[in-house]
Every structure is written in structure tokens, then in C-alpha cells.
Design a protein around this motif. Structure first.
Motif, PDB file in Angstrom:
ATOM      1  N   PRO A   1      11.354   4.276  39.966  1.00  0.00           N
ATOM      2  CA  PRO A   1      11.296   5.662  39.505  1.00  0.00           C
ATOM      3  C   PRO A   1      11.062   6.682  40.610  1.00  0.00           C
ATOM      4  O   PRO A   1      11.190   7.878  40.388  1.00  0.00           O
ATOM      5  CB  PRO A   1      10.106   5.652  38.539  1.00  0.00           C
ATOM      6  CG  PRO A   1       9.192   4.610  39.106  1.00  0.00           C
ATOM      7  CD  PRO A   1      10.098   3.545  39.693  1.00  0.00           C
ATOM      8  N   ARG A   2      10.687   6.236  41.820  1.00  0.00           N
ATOM      9  CA  ARG A   2      10.346   7.136  42.904  1.00  0.00           C
ATOM     10  C   ARG A   2      11.275   6.912  44.094  1.00  0.00           C
ATOM     11  O   ARG A   2      12.006   5.936  44.136  1.00  0.00           O
ATOM     12  CB  ARG A   2       8.895   6.892  43.360  1.00  0.00           C
ATOM     13  CG  ARG A   2       7.834   7.432  42.431  1.00  0.00           C
ATOM     14  CD  ARG A   2       6.469   6.866  42.777  1.00  0.00           C
ATOM     15  NE  ARG A   2       6.395   5.455  42.416  1.00  0.00           N
ATOM     16  CZ  ARG A   2       6.121   5.029  41.186  1.00  0.00           C
ATOM     17  NH1 ARG A   2       5.892   5.900  40.235  1.00  0.00           N
ATOM     18  NH2 ARG A   2       6.066   3.740  40.913  1.00  0.00           N
ATOM     19  N   ALA A   3      11.189   7.813  45.066  1.00  0.00           N
ATOM     20  CA  ALA A   3      11.908   7.615  46.321  1.00  0.00           C
ATOM     21  C   ALA A   3      11.108   6.641  47.178  1.00  0.00           C
ATOM     22  O   ALA A   3      10.551   6.989  48.223  1.00  0.00           O
ATOM     23  CB  ALA A   3      12.090   8.952  47.036  1.00  0.00           C
ATOM     24  N   TYR A   4      11.047   5.403  46.729  1.00  0.00           N
ATOM     25  CA  TYR A   4      10.243   4.383  47.397  1.00  0.00           C
ATOM     26  C   TYR A   4      10.749   3.012  46.982  1.00  0.00           C
ATOM     27  O   TYR A   4      10.787   2.695  45.787  1.00  0.00           O
ATOM     28  CB  TYR A   4       8.766   4.547  47.013  1.00  0.00           C
ATOM     29  CG  TYR A   4       7.811   3.662  47.772  1.00  0.00           C
ATOM     30  CD1 TYR A   4       7.488   3.946  49.095  1.00  0.00           C
ATOM     31  CD2 TYR A   4       7.246   2.545  47.172  1.00  0.00           C
ATOM     32  CE1 TYR A   4       6.611   3.136  49.799  1.00  0.00           C
ATOM     33  CE2 TYR A   4       6.359   1.723  47.868  1.00  0.00           C
ATOM     34  CZ  TYR A   4       6.048   2.024  49.178  1.00  0.00           C
ATOM     35  OH  TYR A   4       5.181   1.217  49.862  1.00  0.00           O
ATOM     36  N   ARG A   5      11.172   2.234  47.963  1.00  0.00           N
ATOM     37  CA  ARG A   5      11.638   0.855  47.803  1.00  0.00           C
ATOM     38  C   ARG A   5      13.027   0.736  47.192  1.00  0.00           C
ATOM     39  O   ARG A   5      13.627  -0.320  47.279  1.00  0.00           O
ATOM     40  CB  ARG A   5      10.656   0.026  46.966  1.00  0.00           C
ATOM     41  CG  ARG A   5       9.242  -0.043  47.513  1.00  0.00           C
ATOM     42  CD  ARG A   5       9.208  -0.643  48.899  1.00  0.00           C
ATOM     43  NE  ARG A   5       7.840  -0.958  49.309  1.00  0.00           N
ATOM     44  CZ  ARG A   5       7.450  -1.073  50.578  1.00  0.00           C
ATOM     45  NH1 ARG A   5       8.330  -0.885  51.562  1.00  0.00           N
ATOM     46  NH2 ARG A   5       6.201  -1.352  50.886  1.00  0.00           N
ATOM     47  N   GLU A   6      13.544   1.782  46.559  1.00  0.00           N
ATOM     48  CA  GLU A   6      14.877   1.658  45.967  1.00  0.00           C
ATOM     49  C   GLU A   6      15.930   1.476  47.052  1.00  0.00           C
ATOM     50  O   GLU A   6      16.944   0.803  46.837  1.00  0.00           O
ATOM     51  CB  GLU A   6      15.187   2.874  45.078  1.00  0.00           C
ATOM     52  CG  GLU A   6      15.729   4.111  45.763  1.00  0.00           C
ATOM     53  CD  GLU A   6      14.749   4.780  46.720  1.00  0.00           C
ATOM     54  OE1 GLU A   6      15.214   5.607  47.525  1.00  0.00           O
ATOM     55  OE2 GLU A   6      13.540   4.507  46.684  1.00  0.00           O
ATOM     56  N   ASP A   7      15.687   2.058  48.239  1.00  0.00           N
ATOM     57  CA  ASP A   7      16.633   1.891  49.336  1.00  0.00           C
ATOM     58  C   ASP A   7      16.540   0.491  49.951  1.00  0.00           C
ATOM     59  O   ASP A   7      17.556  -0.132  50.256  1.00  0.00           O
ATOM     60  CB  ASP A   7      16.420   2.968  50.407  1.00  0.00           C
ATOM     61  CG  ASP A   7      14.948   3.205  50.732  1.00  0.00           C
ATOM     62  OD1 ASP A   7      14.089   2.403  50.295  1.00  0.00           O
ATOM     63  OD2 ASP A   7      14.654   4.206  51.421  1.00  0.00           O
ATOM     64  N   ALA A   8      15.317  -0.015  50.096  1.00  0.00           N
ATOM     65  CA  ALA A   8      15.148  -1.368  50.625  1.00  0.00           C
ATOM     66  C   ALA A   8      15.723  -2.411  49.667  1.00  0.00           C
ATOM     67  O   ALA A   8      16.338  -3.395  50.092  1.00  0.00           O
ATOM     68  CB  ALA A   8      13.667  -1.644  50.880  1.00  0.00           C
ATOM     69  N   ASP A   9      15.527  -2.193  48.382  1.00  0.00           N
ATOM     70  CA  ASP A   9      16.076  -3.115  47.385  1.00  0.00           C
ATOM     71  C   ASP A   9      17.593  -3.192  47.490  1.00  0.00           C
ATOM     72  O   ASP A   9      18.176  -4.282  47.480  1.00  0.00           O
ATOM     73  CB  ASP A   9      15.662  -2.651  45.985  1.00  0.00           C
ATOM     74  CG  ASP A   9      16.444  -3.354  44.888  1.00  0.00           C
ATOM     75  OD1 ASP A   9      16.181  -4.545  44.634  1.00  0.00           O
ATOM     76  OD2 ASP A   9      17.337  -2.701  44.293  1.00  0.00           O
ATOM     77  N   LEU A  10      18.250  -2.040  47.587  1.00  0.00           N
ATOM     78  CA  LEU A  10      19.708  -2.033  47.696  1.00  0.00           C
ATOM     79  C   LEU A  10      20.154  -2.734  48.973  1.00  0.00           C
ATOM     80  O   LEU A  10      21.101  -3.534  48.958  1.00  0.00           O
ATOM     81  CB  LEU A  10      20.226  -0.599  47.682  1.00  0.00           C
ATOM     82  CG  LEU A  10      21.733  -0.440  47.906  1.00  0.00           C
ATOM     83  CD1 LEU A  10      22.527  -1.145  46.813  1.00  0.00           C
ATOM     84  CD2 LEU A  10      22.118   1.044  47.965  1.00  0.00           C
TER      85      LEU A  10
END
Length: 299
Positions: free
Chosen positions: A120-129
Motif C-alpha cells: 500500500p505504500r511506496a516501500y518494497r513494491e519496487d524491490a518485489d517487482l
């Protein structure tokens, strides 16, 4: 759609309905029809000539390269050591695959399904992708373009608010296993120490309360003569000793955590006070958010 601005008539604004950064980025790249999609965070400033530098970074990449990361620079103040907040932002300069400046092949985004909107935040979503793209057999590289990420003044409690990311770490562990931190070049984190600190603090308070209650009950049953006697037993003494030990453990871990944050900083009165107060609050808040995250991924 925003009204056209002179010089930017070709720009189209796509809305995602306020569902978070991951959903917004998905809406953006799915609306694009270019072979590459470049993501920038809203708090960065591309260096002059950035657009041309992007083209140079991407034009000759081999087909097995699915992503190119820009070089992030964090301007820190001169003449003094950086604060805790400034050091936190400066960590982006060495972070891998952050969407502060990250380009992906559209085909790789389609293959991976885009960003996971459970973040839900600008956090970890980039690392996950990035981990999913790499797992699919693609390479990610660093380009030569440069983007500045200024330090924001987020207020006294910013470091406490950042603990919400512990809930996202639970999802990362669920999706990528216990080795996910090493896979993105990150450190172990401090959650285990926070858990011990929180447990020690709770134990100290609980044991002290039980000792006080037992002492009151015992005093009600003892007469004055027994209390004054040479061999009188001190009610709740064992519990009080245990409470003292737990309290000492809590104080020691809290002091170590605070000093770890104070030592590399400017050590001004305001910064020291902020580090002391937030170092007391952070451990239980971090644990609470992690428990919330673990509960969420298991529902």
C-alpha cells in the motif's frame, strides 16, 4: 485529465483512484505504448540532460536486460554530520532497483504482472517487482543517468511512522522467502532486537505490577509485630528482582539503540532529544506493525 500546459500538450495524466503507488504505476505503464517505461518518484529531481541520458542508457541494452536503474544522489548538508533522517534518505544512493529512477521493458512488466498492489505504500513494491523480474531470468543493470533525491523534513515522529514498513516486510518474506533481504542487497534489519527490547519492557512492567500487588496483599495479612520482626519476609521480593532485571535489559537495549542513532549524527540538543524519545517508541511500534503484517498475509 489536467488542462494542457504550454510545452506539455503530449502529457497525459492517468488516475488510479487513490489505491497507492503500486496501483498508480500500474495504471501508468499500462497506458503507455512504448517499449520502455521509466518510473520516477514524485520527490526526485532529474539532473539536466536526463532525458538524453535515459535514451543512451537504454538504446543498446541486450534483450536479456529488462531493467535499468538511474544513479541516485542525495545532497547532504555541508559543515555538519547528517541527521538520522538525512542518513535514512542517503541510503537510497546504494539501494537496488528503487523506483526513484527505474526503467523497465514493457514486455517484462507484462510478464511479471506489474507491481503488486498489495503493497500500500511506496516501500518494497519496487524491490518485489525486481525480484520477480530477475527470477523470470532477466537482468537488471545500472545506467549512467543521474537523479537527485533531496532530503525531506518529515517532522519529529518521521522515524516512528516509517515503522509501518515492517508490515510490508512480512509480505516480502511471504512472497520471496527468508533470504529476500540479501537478494536486494539489504541488511538484516533490527526487528529481532526490537522484539527483545519490547518483551523486556513488557516483562518489567508486568512483573513490577505483580510484585506491588503481592506486596499490598501480604501487608494486609501481616500484623505490625511480624513486620517489625527480625526475620520478616519482604513480600514480592523475587518478582521485584525479576522486574529489575527485565527493566535493566530494556534500558540497556534502548540506550544502545539510541546511541547507535545519535553517534553518527550532529548531536545537537534537538537531534539527541528526538533520537532518545523515538528510540523508546520505535521497538514496540515496529513489532506491532510486523504482527499486523503477518496477520494480513495469513488471512
Amino acid at each position: 485529465m489536467l488542462p494542457a500546459i504550454s510545452g506539455f500538450e503530449h502529457v497525459r495524466v492517468v488516475r488510479s483512484g487513490g489505491r497507492g503507488p503500486a496501483a498508480a504505476r500500474n495504471a501508468g505503464w499500462r497506458a503507455a505504448d512504448t517499449p520502455w517505461v521509466v518510473f520516477l518518484d514524485d520527490d526526485v529531481i532529474p539532473e539536466p540532460g536526463w532525458a538524453e541520458a535515459v535514451w543512451k542508457d537504454l538504446v543498446d541494452l541486450p534483450e536479456d536486460v529488462a531493467g535499468s536503474q538511474g544513479r541516485i544522489v542525495v545532497p547532504l548538508p555541508s559543515g555538519r554530520r547528517p541527521t538520522d533522517a538525512e542518513r535514512n534518505t542517503a541510503g537510497l544512493a546504494d539501494a537496488l532497483w528503487v523506483t526513484a529512477d527505474m526503467a523497465y521493458r514493457r514486455s517484462a512488466l507484462e510478464e511479471a504482472g506489474g507491481f503488486d498492489e498489495r503493497f500500500p505504500r511506496a516501500y518494497r513494491e519496487d524491490a518485489d517487482l525486481a525480484l520477480r523480474v530477475a527470477r523470470a531470468g532477466h537482468r537488471l543493470v545500472r545506467g549512467e543517468r543521474v537523479t537527485a533525491h533531496p532530503v525531506r523534513q518529515d517532522g519529529f515522529w518521521a522515524s516512528v511512522r516509517f515503522q509501518r514498513g515492517n508490515a510490508d516486510d512480512a509480505l516480502m518474506r511471504r512472497a520471496h522467502g527468508p533470504g529476500w533481504r540479501e537478494a536486494i542487497g539489504g541488511g538484516r534489519g533490527r526487528l529481532r532486537a526490537h522484539a527483545v527490547t519490547t518483551a523486556a519492557g513488557l516483562a518489567a512492567v508486568t512483573l513490577a505490577g505483580l510484585a506491588a500487588r503481592r506486596a499490598r496483599r501480604s501487608s494486609d495479612r501481616l500484623d505490625v509485630g511480624r513486620i517489625a520482626g527480625a526475620g520478616a519476609r519482604i513480600p514480592g521480593r523475587g518478582l521485584a528482582v525479576l522486574a529489575g532485571v527485565a527493566g535493566a535489559v530494556w534500558a540497556g537495549l534502548t540506550a544502545e539503540f539510541a546511541w547507535r542513532r545519535i553517534a553518527p549524527g550532529p548531536r545537537t540538543p534537538d537531534e539527541v532529544w528526538r533520537m532518545v524519545v523515538t528510540s523508546v517508541v520505535i521497538p514496540p511500534v515496529a513489532c506491532a506493525h510486523r504482527l499486523r503484517g503477518e496477520w494480513g498475509v495469513r488471512r
